[in-house]
Write an enzyme that holds these catalytic residues in place. Sequence first.
Site, mmCIF file in Angstrom:
data_model
loop_
_atom_site.group_PDB
_atom_site.id
_atom_site.type_symbol
_atom_site.label_atom_id
_atom_site.label_comp_id
_atom_site.label_asym_id
_atom_site.label_seq_id
_atom_site.Cartn_x
_atom_site.Cartn_y
_atom_site.Cartn_z
ATOM 1 N N ILE A 93 0.842 -1.204 0.000
ATOM 2 C CA ILE A 93 0.000 0.000 0.000
ATOM 3 C C ILE A 93 0.870 1.244 0.000
ATOM 4 O O ILE A 93 1.849 1.327 0.757
ATOM 5 C CB ILE A 93 -0.902 -0.014 1.257
ATOM 6 C CG1 ILE A 93 -1.992 -1.072 1.092
ATOM 7 C CG2 ILE A 93 -1.488 1.355 1.546
ATOM 8 C CD1 ILE A 93 -2.864 -1.260 2.315
ATOM 9 N N TYR A 156 9.861 10.967 -8.113
ATOM 10 C CA TYR A 156 9.392 10.057 -7.054
ATOM 11 C C TYR A 156 9.236 10.831 -5.736
ATOM 12 O O TYR A 156 8.403 10.504 -4.890
ATOM 13 C CB TYR A 156 10.359 8.874 -6.912
ATOM 14 C CG TYR A 156 9.730 7.674 -6.254
ATOM 15 C CD1 TYR A 156 8.663 7.011 -6.845
ATOM 16 C CD2 TYR A 156 10.194 7.204 -5.030
ATOM 17 C CE1 TYR A 156 8.062 5.924 -6.244
ATOM 18 C CE2 TYR A 156 9.608 6.107 -4.418
ATOM 19 C CZ TYR A 156 8.546 5.478 -5.029
ATOM 20 O OH TYR A 156 7.964 4.392 -4.420
ATOM 21 N N LYS A 163 9.362 6.061 1.435
ATOM 22 C CA LYS A 163 9.966 4.713 1.380
ATOM 23 C C LYS A 163 11.184 4.622 2.306
ATOM 24 O O LYS A 163 11.446 3.566 2.884
ATOM 25 C CB LYS A 163 10.353 4.346 -0.056
ATOM 26 C CG LYS A 163 9.154 4.138 -0.995
ATOM 27 C CD LYS A 163 8.186 3.076 -0.503
ATOM 28 C CE LYS A 163 7.154 2.710 -1.568
ATOM 29 N NZ LYS A 163 6.051 1.897 -0.992
ATOM 30 N N THR A 194 1.964 -0.134 -12.832
ATOM 31 C CA THR A 194 0.726 -0.369 -12.083
ATOM 32 C C THR A 194 0.009 0.978 -11.973
ATOM 33 O O THR A 194 0.565 2.012 -12.347
ATOM 34 C CB THR A 194 1.035 -0.868 -10.657
ATOM 35 O OG1 THR A 194 1.772 0.160 -9.981
ATOM 36 C CG2 THR A 194 1.835 -2.154 -10.659
ATOM 37 N N SER A 196 -0.559 2.812 -9.361
ATOM 38 C CA SER A 196 0.199 3.754 -8.526
ATOM 39 C C SER A 196 1.408 4.299 -9.286
ATOM 40 O O SER A 196 1.701 5.497 -9.220
ATOM 41 C CB SER A 196 0.702 3.068 -7.256
ATOM 42 O OG SER A 196 -0.378 2.712 -6.448
HETATM 43 P P1 NAD Z 1 -1.354 -0.476 -6.940
HETATM 44 O O1 NAD Z 1 -1.942 0.863 -7.261
HETATM 45 O O2 NAD Z 1 -1.871 -1.626 -7.674
HETATM 46 O O3 NAD Z 1 -1.404 -0.766 -5.389
HETATM 47 C C1 NAD Z 1 -1.413 0.259 -4.416
HETATM 48 C C2 NAD Z 1 -2.471 -0.141 -3.429
HETATM 49 O O4 NAD Z 1 -2.509 0.774 -2.325
HETATM 50 C C3 NAD Z 1 -3.879 -0.138 -4.052
HETATM 51 O O5 NAD Z 1 -4.489 -1.380 -3.857
HETATM 52 C C4 NAD Z 1 -4.591 0.942 -3.262
HETATM 53 O O6 NAD Z 1 -5.965 0.682 -3.089
HETATM 54 C C5 NAD Z 1 -3.849 0.832 -1.937
HETATM 55 N N1 NAD Z 1 -4.131 1.962 -1.067
HETATM 56 C C6 NAD Z 1 -3.865 3.275 -1.255
HETATM 57 N N2 NAD Z 1 -4.388 3.997 -0.247
HETATM 58 C C7 NAD Z 1 -4.986 3.110 0.601
HETATM 59 C C8 NAD Z 1 -5.712 3.217 1.809
HETATM 60 N N3 NAD Z 1 -5.955 4.414 2.378
HETATM 61 N N4 NAD Z 1 -6.186 2.091 2.407
HETATM 62 C C9 NAD Z 1 -5.967 0.877 1.858
HETATM 63 N N5 NAD Z 1 -5.295 0.710 0.708
HETATM 64 C C10 NAD Z 1 -4.819 1.810 0.089
HETATM 65 O O7 NAD Z 1 0.213 -0.274 -7.219
HETATM 66 P P2 NAD Z 1 1.450 -1.200 -6.865
HETATM 67 O O8 NAD Z 1 2.547 -0.709 -7.733
HETATM 68 O O9 NAD Z 1 1.074 -2.626 -6.896
HETATM 69 O O10 NAD Z 1 1.807 -0.742 -5.380
HETATM 70 C C11 NAD Z 1 1.919 -1.656 -4.300
HETATM 71 C C12 NAD Z 1 3.149 -1.315 -3.468
HETATM 72 O O11 NAD Z 1 4.312 -1.596 -4.225
HETATM 73 C C13 NAD Z 1 3.244 0.151 -3.059
HETATM 74 O O12 NAD Z 1 3.771 0.228 -1.760
HETATM 75 C C14 NAD Z 1 4.249 0.685 -4.055
HETATM 76 O O13 NAD Z 1 4.891 1.843 -3.602
HETATM 77 C C15 NAD Z 1 5.183 -0.498 -4.127
HETATM 78 N N6 NAD Z 1 6.103 -0.513 -5.252
HETATM 79 C C16 NAD Z 1 5.660 -0.374 -6.526
HETATM 80 C C17 NAD Z 1 6.557 -0.381 -7.569
HETATM 81 C C18 NAD Z 1 6.089 -0.188 -8.985
HETATM 82 O O14 NAD Z 1 6.905 0.223 -9.828
HETATM 83 N N7 NAD Z 1 4.841 -0.477 -9.305
HETATM 84 C C19 NAD Z 1 7.939 -0.549 -7.328
HETATM 85 C C20 NAD Z 1 8.355 -0.711 -6.007
HETATM 86 C C21 NAD Z 1 7.447 -0.679 -4.977
#
Ligand code: NAD
Length: 256
Positions: A93, A156, A163, A194, A196
């Site tokens: 999240i 970012y 992070k 994704t 986000s």
């Molecule tokens: P995503 O948008 O699919 O997932 C993000 C999730 O956070 C969503 O399900 C959203 O509903 C949830 N969220 C946001 N606010 C919320 C709240 N108030 N209550 C409950 N849930 C909430 O995107 P993702 O890329 O799968 O992100 C998941 C994690 O991975 C995040 O922490 C992101 O920073 C991290 N991440 C992503 C990448 C990338 O490039 N996609 C790389 C490294 C880390």
Amino acid sequence: MPALLEGKTALILGIANKWSLAYAIAGAFRREGARLVLTYQGARQKETVEELGRELDAALVRPCDVSLDEELERLAAELQGAGMRLDAVVHSIAFAQREDLTRPFAETSRQGFLLAQDISVYSLVAVARMAAPLMTEGGSITTLSYLGANRVIPNYNVMGVAKAALEAAVRYLASDLGPRGIRVNAISAGPVKTASARAVKDFSTILDFVAQRAPLRRNTDPAEVGDTAVFLASDLGRGVTANVIYVDAGFQAMGL
Ligand code: NAD
């Protein structure tokens, strides 16, 4: 090979759609025999996540907006009431205002900064506090980080600072919960397209750059993140805590 998570129950927070890293993690957990409890953020995601939950044969799919203490408490009470032990928790999240991912970092507002910290960092603390009493036989809590925690990645910005705090929170939580046999780690994933990630201005430039420069000369496959999360949640990861594991085709090692 026996399934790695047979007999284990995993709570996975953060599936929004089938592109979510949490969805890839849930798929890998299911493949390895875990019983799944999934959460979604609000009414807008309910239908999609319930549909994905059916596909993954999830035991429960429940709402949980991590900005609302009462939703976390309700979830904990329901799991407790059902006598459900948790063995693994995945916190996937993050949130920041789009304008804070497009303008110079120095222009971040106080409110935008606090929002990113609340949803992307404090929520891990709140989730760990809620889940720990249910992890009666120990277990594993895993969150998702990104290289922007320790390097400047264009746009970012506020999320990089979040992070960095998240990775520090992993270490403090690991220290608190280790005596109870609960391990806490982060997976620092390479960039993946994704919902986000699309909020970060010029995200596709980052993807192209990584594919050209990473030792493996490609981007990260979400399935690779899923498999590393399985390792951490399984007994294979029993000696690993307070750690940040890079699943990024090696990009973090490169200077130029
Ligand atoms: P995503 O948008 O699919 O997932 C993000 C999730 O956070 C969503 O399900 C959203 O509903 C949830 N969220 C946001 N606010 C919320 C709240 N108030 N209550 C409950 N849930 C909430 O995107 P993702 O890329 O799968 O992100 C998941 C994690 O991975 C995040 O922490 C992101 O920073 C991290 N991440 C992503 C990448 C990338 O490039 N996609 C790389 C490294 C880390």
